[in-house]
Every structure is written in structure tokens, then in C-alpha cells.
Design a protein around this motif. Structure first.
Motif, PDB file in Angstrom:
ATOM      1  N   MET A   1       0.742  -1.304   0.101  1.00  0.00           N
ATOM      2  CA  MET A   1      -0.611  -0.395   0.054  1.00  0.00           C
ATOM      3  C   MET A   1       0.901   1.403   0.317  1.00  0.00           C
ATOM      4  SD  MET A   1      -2.713   0.793   2.366  1.00  0.00           S
ATOM      5  CE  MET A   1      -3.481  -0.470   1.994  1.00  0.00           C
ATOM      6  N   ASP A   2       0.916   2.374  -1.081  1.00  0.00           N
ATOM      7  CA  ASP A   2       1.345   3.768  -1.109  1.00  0.00           C
ATOM      8  C   ASP A   2       0.815   4.398   0.787  1.00  0.00           C
ATOM      9  OD1 ASP A   2       2.562   5.364  -1.868  1.00  0.00           O
ATOM     10  OD2 ASP A   2       1.228   6.296  -3.440  1.00  0.00           O
ATOM     11  N   ALA A   3       2.476   4.499   0.784  1.00  0.00           N
ATOM     12  CA  ALA A   3       2.770   5.500   2.147  1.00  0.00           C
ATOM     13  C   ALA A   3       1.609   6.540   1.699  1.00  0.00           C
ATOM     14  CB  ALA A   3       3.862   4.784   2.877  1.00  0.00           C
ATOM     15  N   THR A   4       2.676   7.413   0.908  1.00  0.00           N
ATOM     16  CA  THR A   4       2.620   8.966   0.265  1.00  0.00           C
ATOM     17  C   THR A   4       1.029   9.170   0.415  1.00  0.00           C
ATOM     18  OG1 THR A   4       3.149   8.014  -1.937  1.00  0.00           O
ATOM     19  CG2 THR A   4       4.755   8.797  -0.130  1.00  0.00           C
ATOM     20  N   ALA A   5      -0.031   8.467   0.324  1.00  0.00           N
ATOM     21  CA  ALA A   5      -1.147   8.261  -0.503  1.00  0.00           C
ATOM     22  C   ALA A   5      -1.743   9.334   0.648  1.00  0.00           C
ATOM     23  CB  ALA A   5      -2.249   6.801  -0.114  1.00  0.00           C
ATOM     24  N   PRO A   6      -2.799  10.516   0.058  1.00  0.00           N
ATOM     25  CA  PRO A   6      -2.848  11.548   0.891  1.00  0.00           C
ATOM     26  C   PRO A   6      -3.744  10.992   1.939  1.00  0.00           C
ATOM     27  CG  PRO A   6      -4.114  11.126  -1.092  1.00  0.00           C
ATOM     28  CD  PRO A   6      -3.372  10.261  -1.098  1.00  0.00           C
ATOM     29  N   TRP A   7      -4.430  10.043   1.981  1.00  0.00           N
ATOM     30  CA  TRP A   7      -5.185   9.804   3.225  1.00  0.00           C
ATOM     31  C   TRP A   7      -4.434   9.547   4.973  1.00  0.00           C
ATOM     32  CZ3 TRP A   7      -4.485   4.756   4.534  1.00  0.00           C
ATOM     33  CH2 TRP A   7      -4.746   3.292   3.373  1.00  0.00           C
ATOM     34  N   ARG A   8      -3.348   9.031   4.440  1.00  0.00           N
ATOM     35  CA  ARG A   8      -2.265   8.169   5.473  1.00  0.00           C
ATOM     36  C   ARG A   8      -2.041   9.220   6.287  1.00  0.00           C
ATOM     37  NH1 ARG A   8       0.526   3.155   4.151  1.00  0.00           N
ATOM     38  NH2 ARG A   8       1.197   3.984   6.068  1.00  0.00           N
ATOM     39  N   LEU A   9      -2.090   8.501   7.582  1.00  0.00           N
ATOM     40  CA  LEU A   9      -1.230   9.570   8.612  1.00  0.00           C
ATOM     41  C   LEU A   9      -0.489   9.485   9.335  1.00  0.00           C
ATOM     42  CD1 LEU A   9      -4.886  10.420   9.997  1.00  0.00           C
ATOM     43  CD2 LEU A   9      -3.364  12.055   8.444  1.00  0.00           C
ATOM     44  N   ALA A  10       0.481  10.491   9.879  1.00  0.00           N
ATOM     45  CA  ALA A  10       1.797   9.738  10.666  1.00  0.00           C
ATOM     46  C   ALA A  10       1.399   8.749  11.909  1.00  0.00           C
ATOM     47  CB  ALA A  10       3.045  11.081  11.082  1.00  0.00           C
ATOM     48  N   ASP A  11       2.316   8.011  11.909  1.00  0.00           N
ATOM     49  CA  ASP A  11       2.485   7.067  13.299  1.00  0.00           C
ATOM     50  C   ASP A  11       2.589   8.152  14.166  1.00  0.00           C
ATOM     51  OD1 ASP A  11       1.582   4.944  11.483  1.00  0.00           O
ATOM     52  OD2 ASP A  11       3.789   3.860  11.632  1.00  0.00           O
ATOM     53  N   GLY A  12       1.796   7.912  15.097  1.00  0.00           N
ATOM     54  CA  GLY A  12       1.477   8.402  16.511  1.00  0.00           C
ATOM     55  C   GLY A  12       0.696   8.469  17.441  1.00  0.00           C
TER      56      GLY A  12
END
Length: 885
Positions: A1-12
Motif C-alpha cells: 500500500m502506498d505510504a504517500t497516499a493523501p489519506w495516510r497519517l503519520a504514526d503516533g
């Protein structure tokens, strides 16, 4: 899965904030495409999914995976996200979430340095995950509440759990607003969690806010601007500046400086990102941060514990065994199972079985058959429980449990000193909660026993008592709450008997219960029984209110009618608690007014209860334009329910009781109210009109609470004598106007019942406004005098007006009655075929009025003389001449 997808959020750990009507803060713990959600209101979801949004206005969605709730979001320029919380595809509230902090703010570092902690802070995520340093920080502010010898600076899971569990109890004791959602992420070493907790601690301890720097992208407004015309290929080929120049620019580079400097050291070209503007809040001031120094301990943890153990041995009857020695885990059952109770108070305690045995034996000896059936291989108490369902008479079972309740203080003392005794007592008697129905006296006596134990244990050790309920009671009660709807109310009361009367304690128990039930509709149904208990304890603050209000909104969208009923019941109780809470519920008006079309009778019944309370709330305060619109919407709800021909008689009964106090403020309700009252069956109407029977000491009994439907599905509804609350003259005037407008030929029994109930007692003065009512109803009343079915009701109305006080009002009523009475006598003694009242009954009334003397006797003499002269044929058929012989 694309880690740069606009819906991805930074871990934490993302700090969330939901706007009204939820009005709650929380934490979003992101890990890849999954997240854990926790709100201060109690809403939580362990496994939520992150994926792209199917709504064009948002880029992503946080799916709670429960089929109801979703958070749709979009990304902002400062790295935060914002969007809306949806329940069943309906937006409920807006929310925002701040990106996880990567480093501690300077103010917080300066504060930590000044505390002179025993260990240096090198990596916040690692150094704070076991809670040791957090405990040391709070021990500087609360030295009498926290002893560092009970905390261990270890890295094992058991050590972390024990440290945080001690801190959690301390937070609840001191009402410090730090919950599990704040520290569980720290314990799991999630990015940004420790920083967020430290910032919150800094704000709580110093009462100062942390300066916030917002980084925004500088976007070109015009494609022909210098930024838009930047030649990327030229920048890529440009030689990197020397390190000295980069170092000079470092303070202007923001987050890009470190990357560019490292690139220069490796002598490779790098593309610089778009320039960024840094906005600094005014509170941020330059701080001179000195090096954090470590303070060494003179004694290790083992030596400190040994010293404390000696002190405890010297005070066996007063000291508590340190919680860290008990290995107790989270009340929610961390590490995959329920926690283990602590050792309780140190000291000898008589075993609970030794307290119970003589009580049970003394009762059972009265039945020889039961004594012979007891298993000699087992203790008499255990053997009794095996037989109580089948062989032991119900009255004897009740006698046993009542006897145990009488000795509850000894049992509570044993269970506080040795929590294992609580487990034995609970497992011994809790099967009776399953085997007996909620209507059984045995069930009531067992519940009373457990409640009594909870009260006494809570007086001695409230923390331990609540922990035992969470660890022992909830796991066994949860299946019963799911399967036995009729037992939910007593079980909810039982649970709160063991819970501390504090907001954080209540929220903790509610969360543990929700996880134990794992059934949202059942949990909402339980909340409808918990919220009256919050109101009784005066604990319904903004935090608890947000929790209950959120789940009420969720319930209103549920497909099950019983859950919609529970949601409305929550709002009804919240509205009754205070004017402020009524205002918050009034904001949800669009969410529940559409339920007027709901076909389920109890949804309509709860809706009319809520409507009546909100109308009273609006009438009590200053009227504004918004209030007038809200009142119109509420009156429309009542009009639809009272005006619909198919409305249930039960709904009308509930509405007649609840809306009676609104009639003075909203006269527009009167026509529908009178019509509904007249339509009710005679038995139900007479219950509402019957005056309350006072006790011997003059006390007014409480309102009746009735279940209108047999079984466990119906809630209890209050019935009162509505005559004590309605505007009597206005209601009687409306009754007369409706009879006149409909051209009613004669009154029915219900008309006379309502009119008689409106009239004041004989010893109360009758105001002149009643004369206009009498003028409109006198024709119906005198016709009813000669109707066998209506004679007694009409007789009471005539007596009230002719014998009323003051005398002036009575004289005017008598004078207005002459012509109508003459016509009534002519009809009664005519030769037409109609059912007549017995002449003896009519003469009895006239003789009673004659004997009262004065104007009444003179008026009767005049009417009889006129009757003899104008209608002599009819007069000869009567015995009226005997009146004045």
C-alpha cells in the motif's frame, strides 16, 4: 500500500478535539492503516481502520468498524487534520486533530530541569513509558500522596502496568484530568504520546500554556509569481553552499536546516523545499535552558521497600499493603484477562463462611425436609445454594438473605481485609441473580444483600471496592445485562453501589462495562439506567454529560425501537437535571423531532416526556427568537401526537400527566389536551382525576410508577392527579367552548367527570370567572339532572355552584338557573317517551337545596309556582307540591 497516499497519517498520538454537541477531547493512536480511538467522554474503539474517503470533500476516513461511526477528514497546511464525526452517515460534530509532537517544547524542558529528577531525560518516548518519572514529577507537587518506594524503574510490562495503575488511582483521588487514554499511549511508546502527556502535565501543574508554533506553506497566489516561476532544473544543478553559510542560515531554515546541512557535509546536491512561514504565538519567550542534571538516590528501591515494610509491620491495623506488591493490573483487564485484587488491609479477619454458616443454619433448621436434603459432604451454605432454587421455600430463601444483610458489616469487614473473601461470596450467591426472575422476592433480597455489602465496603475502602466490582462483578454481570432486559435497572444500581461518587471513577466503570458487554445497543440501554443515578449523586458535569449525550444521539439513529427509547430516556433524564443541561439538549432538537412519525408507542411516549420538559424549560427563561421557534416546533410535536386518531392510549396517558404543567404557559395546548382527556378510557381517565390519598401525617404520597405493558420491554411511567397542576378555570372554559362549538346535544359522563374535577373544593371560594363557565354549561348540567346515567354527576355540579362561597357568586348562579330549571322540569314531567331519572332522586336534590334556606329556597318556590301556572298539566303529574307544604 502506498505510504504517500493523501489519506495516510503519520504514526503516533494525535490529540483530537470534537466540537459541540459532543464537546470532548481525546487521542487518536495511529499505526499504519489502523488506529485506536479514545475520547474523554468514554467513547473508544480499539481497532479503527484508515482508508480513502468516498466523499469528495474529504481525503480520508477513520472507520470505527461498528457499522455506525466514521470520522471523515481533510489535511490542513499546518499538518493537522479536520473534518466531521458521522453516525449512520449523518454528521454529528466537527473535529480537529493535531499532529504528534516530535520534541518537547522549550518551556517544558525548562520546567523538567527545575524539578531535579533522579534520571536524565534523553528520549521522552523511552524515558517516560514506564511511568516512573511521571510519578516522581507528581510526587514533587503531592508529597503526601505518592511515595516513590512503591514505584519501580523497570522495563517489564508488569512493572509498567503497576506504575501506571498506581498513578491512575492517584489521578482519580485528586480529580486530576488525566485518563487511560493519556497514558496508555505513553506506555506503548507511541510517537508523540509522551510529549503530549508532558505538555498536559505542565499546563496542569504550572497553570501556564505552552507556546505553539504553526508552520504554514507559503503557496503562490499567482502562477507568474517568483515562487511559481522557480526553475527546478537550475536549482538541482546549483552547487550546495558551504557549511559555514548553512550554519549562519540555520535559524531561518526551520525544519529544512538539518537536512540541507547534512547534504552539504556529504557534498551532494539537494533540492530545497518550498519556503515556509513560521507564526509564533505571543506567549512564547526565549528561554535559557541549562543542562539537565541527574540526582542520584542514596538508597536503591529494594532498601526503600524494606524500610517501608518495617513501618507497615509496626502499624498492621492501619496501613495498606503497597499496591505494587499485589501485581494488580488494569481494571479493564489488561494483558488479556481480569486483574487480581490487592491484598486489602493487613490483619486477621474472620472468614466470611464462618459469619454466614450460623445464619443459614438457624433459618434452615425450621424445615426438617430441607435439613435432610442438605449434602453432608459440603458446607451448609454451599449446599443451601444448590437447593434454594428447587427445594427451599421462597420465603425461607428470603429470610436467609435478609439475615445475611443484617450481618453485612461483618462480611464487608472480612472482604475488605481479604479480597479473596469477596470472590468467594460473589461466586457463591451470584447464581441466584441468574436463576430467579426480576419479580421474585428472592432476587430482590440477593440484590439488596450485594448493595448493602457495596455500601459498607465503600465506606472503608472505596478504591478496593470499585476494583473488586471491575475485576469480579462486571465479568459475571455483563452476560446478564445482555440477556435479561428486565434486570438491567437493578444491576446498574448494584454496579454503582460499588463505584466511587467521582466523575473519573464513574467514567472508568462505564468504560470497563462497555468493554465487558461489547454490545453497543445493550450498553446504551444500561446508560439510560445509569444517568438517573448520576443525577441523584449530582455528578452530571460536562464530561459525563458529553458521554451520555453522544450515546443518546447514536441511539436515536438505531434501527431497534427499544434503543431509540433508551436514547430518548437519557435525554429526558438529562433535561430534568438542570436548566443548563436542558439548554444543551434543546440544541439537539432537529435530531429527535422527526421521531414524531415513529410507529413504536414507547418512542412516542418518551418523546412527549422530553417535549414537555423542554417546554417548561423554555417557559422558565427569557424568550428569544430562537426560543420561540423551538417552542413552535415542540408544540407541533404535541399537536401531531394528540391529534392523530391512531395514537396509543398509553402515549396519551403519558402526555396528559407530563404536559399538565405546561398548560399555564402554553394555552394553545388546551384544546388538544381536553380532547385527549375525553377520549381516554374511563378507567385510565379516572386514575388521573382521582385525588391523591394523603397519609395519616398529611404527607402526599409519591406519584404512581406503572408499567403499561406486561413483560420486560416497558419502562415505568409516573401517573399523578392532574387536577393538582392544571389551570382549572381555563380548562373548564375550554371544555364548555368545545361543547358549544360542536353543538353537543348533551353531556356524556366524561364531560361531567372533567367539569367536576375542575371545580374547586366546597370550602374554597369560587371566583367570578366561574360564572361565565356556568353560563355556558348550565343547559347541559340541568338536562343531565334528569338523565339516570348522569344525574349524580350533574347533581354535584349544581351543588357546587348554588352552595359556593362567596354568597354573591352563589346568588348570581342561582338567579341564572331559574329559566333553565323551569325548562328542565317541563321536559321531565312531559308525556314524551324518554328515560327519566327517578322522581325520588330529583326531589331529594330539590329538598336539600330548599333546606339550605335563603335565596335558594326562595328561587325554588318561585320556579315551582311558575311551573304550576305555566305547565299545570305537567305539574299535576309531579309531587312538587310536597316541597312547600
Amino acid at each position: 500500500m502506498d505510504a504517500t497516499a493523501p489519506w495516510r497519517l503519520a504514526d503516533g498520538a494525535w490529540a483530537t478535539n470534537h466540537a459541540a454537541p459532543l464537546s470532548t477531547s481525546g487521542m487518536l493512536l495511529v499505526s499504519g492503516v489502523t488506529a485506536s480511538v479514545a475520547h474523554a467522554s468514554g467513547l473508544s474503539r480499539r481497532v479503527a481502520a484508515l482508508h480513502a474517503s468516498n466523499r469528495p470533500e474529504f481525503v480520508g476516513v477513520i472507520d470505527y468498524n461498528d457499522g455506525h461511526r466514521k470520522d471523515y477528514f481533510k489535511k490542513n497546511q499546518d499538518g493537522s487534520i479536520s473534518g466531521s464525526h458521522f453516525v449512520d452517515d449523518v454528521p454529528v460534530a466537527d473535529f480537529t486533530a493535531m499532529k504528534p509532537l516530535q520534541a518537547l517544547p522549550r518551556e517544558v524542558l525548562k520546567w523538567l530541569q527545575g524539578l531535579d529528577l533522579s534520571y536524565s531525560i534523553r528520549n521522552a518516548k523511552r524515558d517516560f513509558n514506564n511511568g516512573f518519572l511521571v510519578a516522581e514529577i507528581f510526587s514533587r507537587y503531592y508529597p503526601n500522596d505518592l511515595s516513590m518506594h512503591t514505584f519501580d524503574n523497570g522495563s517489564k510490562a508488569a512493572c509498567r502496568n503497576d506504575n501506571w495503575e498506581q498513578l491512575f488511582r492517584f489521578f482519580k483521588k485528586r480529580n486530576i484530568p488525566i485518563g487511560r487514554m493519556d497514558f496508555e499511549a505513553v506506555s506503548q511508546s507511541l510517537i508523540g504520546a509522551a510529549q503530549a502527556l508532558l505538555v498536559k502535565m505542565y499546563t496542569l501543574m504550572t497553570r501556564r500554556t505552552v507556546a505553539v508554533f504553526v508552520v504554514q506553506e507559503v503557496l503562490p497566489d499567482d502562477p507568474n509569481s517568483p515562487v511559481g516561476r522557480k526553475d527546478e532544473s537550475a536549482e538541482l544543478t546549483q552547487a550546495a553552499p558551504p557549511p559555514e553559510e548553512l550554519q549562519a542560515r540555520e535559524e531561518h531554515r526551520g525544519q529544512d536546516a538539518s537536512r540541507v546541512f547534512e547534504a552539504a557535509r556529504q557534498n551532494r546536491r539537494v533540492e530545497r523545499s518550498a519556503p515556509k512561514a513560521v507564526n509564533e504565538r505571543p506567549e512564547a519567550v526565549p528561554l535559557d535552558i541549562a543542562e539537565v542534571k541527574a540526582r542520584t538516590l542514596t538508597k536503591n528501591v529494594a532498601q526503600l521497600r524494606a524500610q517501608q515494610s518495617q513501618i507497615q509491620q509496626a502499624h498492621l491495623q492501619k496501613s495498606r499493603v503497597a499496591t505494587s506488591m499485589s501485581g494488580r493490573k488494569s481494571s479493564a483487564g489488561t494483558e488479556g484477562g481480569p486483574s487480581t485484587p490487592s491484598l486489602g488491609y493487613v490483619g486477621a479477619a474472620k472468614p466470611a463462611i464462618d459469619v454466614m454458616r450460623p445464619i443459614v443454619t438457624a433459618v434452615l433448621q425450621g424445615n426438617e425436609r430441607v435439613m435432610k436434603s442438605l449434602d453432608p459432604r459440603k458446607d451448609v451454605v454451599a449446599s443451601f445454594m444448590e437447593l434454594c432454587r428447587t427445594l427451599v421455600p421462597e420465603a425461607m430463601c428470603v429470610q436467609v438473605f435478609d439475615g445475611l444483610s443484617g450481618q453485612a458489616s461483618q462480611l464487608a469487614d472480612a472482604m475488605v481485609k481479604s479480597p479473596a473473601e469477596f470472590w468467594r461470596v460473589w461466586t457463591l450467591y451470584s447464581p441466584a441473580l441468574v436463576e430467579f426472575s426480576e419479580s421474585s422476592p428472592v432476587f430482590e433480597s440477593v440484590v439488596h444483600l450485594f448493595k448493602r455489602l457495596g455500601v459498607l465496603m465503600g465506606e472503608t475502602d472505596p478504591v478496593l471496592t470499585q476494583q473488586l466490582m471491575a475485576d469480579v462483578g462486571l465479568p459475571s454481570l455483563a452476560p446478564l445485562l445482555i440477556d435479561s432486559a428486565g434486570k438491567r435497572e437493578p444491576f446498574c444500581e448494584l454496579i454503582y453501589t460499588y463505584t466511587q461518587a467521582q466523575v473519573l471513577s464513574r467514567l472508568g466503570v462505564l468504560r470497563a462495562l462497555k468493554e465487558a458487554i461489547d454490545n453497543l445497543p445493550v450498553y446504551i440501554a444500561c446508560l439510560s439506567y445509569f444517568v438517573p443515578l448520576e443525577m441523584q449523586a449530582e455528578l452530571l458535569d460536562e464530561t459525563l454529560l458529553a458521554h451520555y449525550r453522544y450515546y443518546a444521539l447514536v441511539a436515536l439513529q438505531n434501527l431497534q425501537p427499544k434503543i431509540r427509547v433508551a436514547g430518548l430516556a437519557i435525554l429526558v433524564t438529562v433535561t430534568a437535571s438542570s436548566e443548563e443541561h436542558s439548554s444543551s439538549v434543546l440544541q439537539l432538537l432537529p435530531s429527535f423531532t422527526e421521531l414524531v412519525h415513529d410507529s413504536w408507542w414507547e418512542v412516542q411516549a418518551q418523546l412527549v416526556l422530553l417535549t414537555s420538559q423542554l417546554l417548561n424549560h423554555l417557559a422558565a427563561g427569557p424568550c428569544t427568537g430562537d426560543d420561540e421557534a423551538a417552542a413552535e416546533a415542540l408544540l407541533e410535536v404535541v399537536g401531531r401526537l394528540f391529534g392523530a386518531p391512531g395514537t396509543s392510549k398509553i402515549v396519551l396517558q403519558v402526555g396528559l400527566c407530563s404536559l399538565v404543567t405546561s398548560l399555564r404557559h402554553y394555552p394553545a395546548l388546551l384544546p388538544g389536551y381536553v380532547a385527549a382527556l375525553l377520549r381516554q378510557p374511563a378507567g385510565m381517565r379516572q386514575r388521573l382525576l382521582a385525588p391523591a390519598v394523603k397519609a395519616e401525617d398529611g404527607a402526599v404520597p409519591p406519584p404512581r410508577r406503572l408499567a403499561y405493558v406486561m413483560g420486560t420491554s416497558s419502562r415505568l411511567y409516573e401517573e399523578c392527579c392532574i387536577c393538582d397542576f392544571w389551570p382549572a378555570v381555563d380548562l373548564a372554559r375550554t371544555l364548555a367552548a368545545q361543547a358549544e362549538a360542536s353543538r353537543l346535544e348533551h353531556f356524556e359522563p366524561e364531560h361531567l367527570e372533567v367539569l367536576t374535577a375542575c371545580l374547586p373544593e366546597p370550602d374554597v371560594d369560587l371566583g367570578e370567572e366561574w360564572l361565565s363557565v356556568f353560563e355556558k354549561v348550565k343547559a347541559y348540567v340541568f338536562v343531565a339532572l334528569i338523565d339516570p346515567a348522569l344525574h349524580h354527576g350533574a347533581r354535584e355540579v349544581v351543588r357546587r355552584f348554588w352552595l359556593c362561597r362567596p354568597q354573591n357568586t352563589a346568588l348570581r348562579a342561582i338567579e341564572a338557573s331559574k329559566k333553565t330549571l323551569l325548562q328542565t322540569l317541563r321536559i321531565n314531567y312531559s308525556d314524551s317517551v324518554h328515560t327519566r331519572v327517578r322522581e325520588a332522586d330529583l326531589l331529594e336534590l330539590l329538598q336539600e337545596m330548599r333546606d339550605s334556606g335563603g335565596a335558594i329556597a326562595a328561587m325554588l318556590q318561585s320556579v315551582v309556582d311558575q311551573f304550576r301556572e305555566a305547565h299545570n298539566v305537567e305539574f299535576q303529574r309531579s309531587r312538587l307540591d310536597a316541597l312547600f307544604e
